[in-house]
Motif scaffolding. Structure first.
Motif, short mmCIF file in Angstrom:
data_model
loop_
_atom_site.label_atom_id
_atom_site.label_comp_id
_atom_site.label_asym_id
_atom_site.label_seq_id
_atom_site.Cartn_x
_atom_site.Cartn_y
_atom_site.Cartn_z
N UNK A 564 0.83 -1.21 0.00
CA UNK A 564 0.00 0.00 0.00
C UNK A 564 0.86 1.26 0.00
N UNK A 565 1.89 1.25 0.84
CA UNK A 565 2.78 2.41 0.90
C UNK A 565 3.54 2.59 -0.41
N UNK A 566 3.95 1.46 -1.02
CA UNK A 566 4.66 1.53 -2.30
C UNK A 566 3.78 2.17 -3.38
N UNK A 567 2.49 1.81 -3.38
CA UNK A 567 1.57 2.39 -4.37
C UNK A 567 1.45 3.89 -4.18
N UNK A 568 1.33 4.32 -2.93
CA UNK A 568 1.20 5.76 -2.65
C UNK A 568 2.47 6.51 -3.06
N UNK A 569 3.62 5.93 -2.72
CA UNK A 569 4.90 6.57 -3.09
C UNK A 569 5.03 6.64 -4.60
N UNK A 570 4.66 5.54 -5.28
CA UNK A 570 4.77 5.50 -6.73
C UNK A 570 3.91 6.55 -7.41
N UNK A 571 2.69 6.74 -6.89
CA UNK A 571 1.79 7.75 -7.45
C UNK A 571 2.38 9.15 -7.30
N UNK A 572 2.91 9.44 -6.09
CA UNK A 572 3.51 10.75 -5.86
C UNK A 572 4.76 10.95 -6.72
N UNK A 573 5.56 9.87 -6.87
CA UNK A 573 6.79 9.97 -7.66
C UNK A 573 6.48 10.25 -9.13
N UNK A 574 5.46 9.59 -9.66
CA UNK A 574 5.08 9.82 -11.07
C UNK A 574 4.64 11.26 -11.29
N UNK A 575 3.79 11.78 -10.38
CA UNK A 575 3.33 13.16 -10.49
C UNK A 575 4.49 14.14 -10.37
N UNK A 576 5.41 13.84 -9.44
CA UNK A 576 6.57 14.72 -9.25
C UNK A 576 7.45 14.75 -10.49
N UNK A 577 7.67 13.59 -11.12
CA UNK A 577 8.51 13.54 -12.32
C UNK A 577 7.90 14.33 -13.47
N UNK A 578 6.56 14.26 -13.58
CA UNK A 578 5.89 15.05 -14.61
C UNK A 578 6.05 16.55 -14.34
N UNK A 579 5.90 16.95 -13.06
CA UNK A 579 6.08 18.36 -12.69
C UNK A 579 7.50 18.81 -12.97
N UNK A 580 8.47 17.93 -12.70
CA UNK A 580 9.88 18.27 -12.92
C UNK A 580 10.17 18.45 -14.41
N UNK A 581 9.62 17.57 -15.25
CA UNK A 581 9.83 17.69 -16.70
C UNK A 581 9.26 19.01 -17.22
N UNK A 582 8.08 19.38 -16.74
CA UNK A 582 7.47 20.64 -17.17
C UNK A 582 8.32 21.83 -16.74
N UNK A 583 8.84 21.78 -15.51
CA UNK A 583 9.69 22.87 -15.01
C UNK A 583 10.99 22.96 -15.80
#
Length: 595
Positions: A564-583
């Motif tokens: 469960x924790x891995x899923x939550x971390x993975x979701x946040x990591x994916x969103x963060x990587x997308x935000x980083x690419x846009x920046x």
């Protein structure tokens, strides 16, 4: 639409070497203006087919017919230059400078392919890549009805491959090309011929169309086999029961090509690989910190910082001579920076595939050598035995007991890769891994890497392979840095074209004009002040995002047993990587405005 006028045809051609038939009863034709790509495994007869077409070899049986007066230009895998001649003599062949310089088409060929090569330099001092460019330039300067190319993209960088594809697509002559470069096949060819088991199958379109059409043929063949087996079972039932039972016939629906792939998942589970890689590597992999690095008199890196994390899959591009191979040597520890540090994580198990195909012990045997490394290797998909790996990479039958010294160049390259993969590295540095490999072997390597959990850095001129196995592309642009390209190879080509245009060395492109780069803001203007504020703001944003990305990667390791924790971390990591690419993209646009 009328059929193109025939230039060359093969009628029931057969060719064998010893007891092995390479071509059996093959009939083919090449029409005026047609562009044909030839694919197949190494050793299946692609080059032999070219040699028979061009008259370099005669078939054992059958006939080759050529149009009267046909002008054929051939690029073989090895040139036949006289080493006592100069580049000018072997390429321009007596053409005066004003003749080729006055013709924009000829001038472009010389400017692109012979950039940095002294025309009055002796041939014997050229590198393999320079000789290849000279041979290609000499061929393209001529006028031919049919151009035949055997692995033309070898030794060319990504930029030169893109230029060559555009040049050939715009050229009126017919083209036959043998290449393992799948992006090139798609960009240039209208038909694809597959050489296998003595036969040549023909498909319309480039590589992508060939793959889809081949899959559809195999699906139909499987359906036919099902129907045949059903008929056999019904016949047996009739024999046993007497009268045949009435049954409905199976129905098969043939959809558009997209139906073949609509249920196919992505080739690899990026999140799962990163999680597995983090378990094997921890949060620190390779850190390049404020490095100055030179080779000879050339300054390749200046105050460069670059961080490779667990599970990163990185492609590195740049023109020939930009220092890509040297950077891999720096990452591997084989070369040291003059200033700064290159740090490896404590758990790093690194393997470096170089371009050298020499073997340590030519007397050693294939199977014995592999089993001496490891009998079973692990991936995210489970364990694979050494024998299974050998089979996947094309080593079966007599090849298992062959001397390594007797292997061909392509077989040695396959064997090198196999040996590296069996050592279970968690960091792989691959320098031009596609050299000498056929497409089928590339598919096997890509399939293996789909389930390989580790950090990967690839230097390759093969754009298809680069985009297939990596998640981000970085470039050496001659400014001393390693720059991320959010839009990958397309962005690299655009930035190179803009740089050439800005320096007055613009190259005419036959495919499409490069998009205009952002206009530089005037010094002291409101636009410049705004751009500087944007860059400063985004520097802080990117620093914060990178720090959070490192924290999340560490958390993946810490919570490896908590789904469960891995899923939550993975979701946040994916969103963060997308935000980083846009920046990063916004930062690049602002930086371009500052020049």
């Amino acid at each position: 639409m009328p059929e193109p006028r025939s230039l060359l045809s093969l009628e029931r051609v057969s060719k064998s070497y010893g007891v092995r038939p390479l071509l059996s009863d093959v009939s083919l034709g090449i029409g005026e203006g047609e562009r044909i790509g030839i694919v197949g495994r190494n050793g299946d007869g692609k080059t032999t087919l070219l040699r028979i077409m061009t008259g370099a070899e005669e078939p054992d049986e059958g006939r080759v017919s050529r149009q009267r007066g046909l002008l054929v230009g051939v690029l073989a895998q090895q040139d036949d230059f006289d080493d006592t001649h100069t580049v000018r003599e072997v390429v321009l062949q007596g053409m005066a400078d004003h003749e080729w310089a006055a013709d924009s088409r000829l001038r472009e060929i010389v400017d692109v392919l012979l950039a940095g090569v002294d025309l009055d330099r002796a041939v014997h001092g050229l590198s393999g890549g320079e000789r290849r460019r000279c041979a290609l330039a000499g061929l393209l300067l001529g006028d031919h009805d049919l151009v035949v190319l055997d692995e033309p993209t070898n030794h060319l960088d990504v930029e030169a491959v893109a230029w060559l594809a555009a040049h050939l697509a715009a050229r009126p002559s017919a083209l036959v090309v043998v290449t393992h470069d799948r992006w090139f096949l798609d960009a240039v060819c209208q038909q694809t011929w597959e050489v296998h088991d003595g036969a040549v199958d023909t498909y319309d379109g480039g590589y992508a169309a060939f793959v889809l059409a081949k899959a559809e043929r195999q699906r139909q063949a499987a359906a036919s086999e099902v129907r045949r087996q059903n008929l056999v079972r019904k016949e047996l039932a009739w024999l046993r029961r007497g009268a045949p039972a009435r049954t409905s016939k199976p129905k098969f629906r043939i959809d558009a090509a997209n139906a073949l792939i609509e249920d196919v998942p992505p080739p690899r589970d990026r999140l799962e690989l990163q999680r597995f890689a983090a378990q094997r590597l921890g949060k620190d992999v390779i850190d390049v910190e404020d490095v100055d690095f030179a080779r000879g008199t050339r300054q390749l890196l200046s105050h460069a910082t670059w961080r490779l994390g667990p599970g990163d899959r990185v492609g590195l591009v740049g023109v020939n001579g930009a220092g890509k191979t040297s950077v891999l040597a720096l990452l591997s520890g084989e070369a040291a920076p003059s200033v700064g540090k290159v740090r490896h994580g404590r758990t790093v198990a690194l393997q470096h595939l170089t371009q050298d195909v020499e073997v340590d012990d030519p007397e050693a045997r294939v199977l014995a050598t592999v089993e001496g490394i490891r009998r079973v290797t692990r991936t995210t998909d489970g364990e694979i035995t050494a024998m299974s790996m050998l089979e996947r990479f094309g080593f079966t039958g007599d090849k298992l007991t062959a001397r390594i010294g007797d292997l061909s160049g392509g077989e040695r390259r396959r064997f090198q890769l196999l040996r590296l993969l069996l050592t279970e590295p968690n960091v792989l540095l691959l320098d031009e891994p596609t050299n000498d490999l056929d497409i089928e072997t590339l598919n096997v390597l890509e399939d293996f890497l789909d389930g390989w959990p580790g950090t990967l850095v690839v230097v390759s001129h093969d754009r298809y392979f680069l985009e297939r196995v990596t998640d981000s592309v970085w470039a050496l642009l001659g400014d001393g840095r390693i720059s991320m390209l959010p839009r990958g190879v397309d962005e690299y080509l655009e930035r190179r074209a803009a740089a050439l245009a800005g320096s007055g060395g613009s190259i005419e492109r036959n495919d499409q004009p490069a998009p205009a780069s952002a206009a530089k803001a005037k010094a002291g203007s409101a636009e410049e002040r705004a751009a500087r504020k944007t860059v400063a703001r985004l520097d802080k944003v990117l620093e914060r995002l990178s720090a959070r990305e490192a924290e999340l990667s560490a958390e993946l390791t810490a919570h490896a047993t908590d789904p469960e924790r891995l899923t939550a971390i993975g979701t946040e990591l994916t969103a963060l990587q997308e935000e980083k690419e846009a920046a990063e993209l916004e930062w690049l646009e602002a930086a371009e405005a500052l020049g």
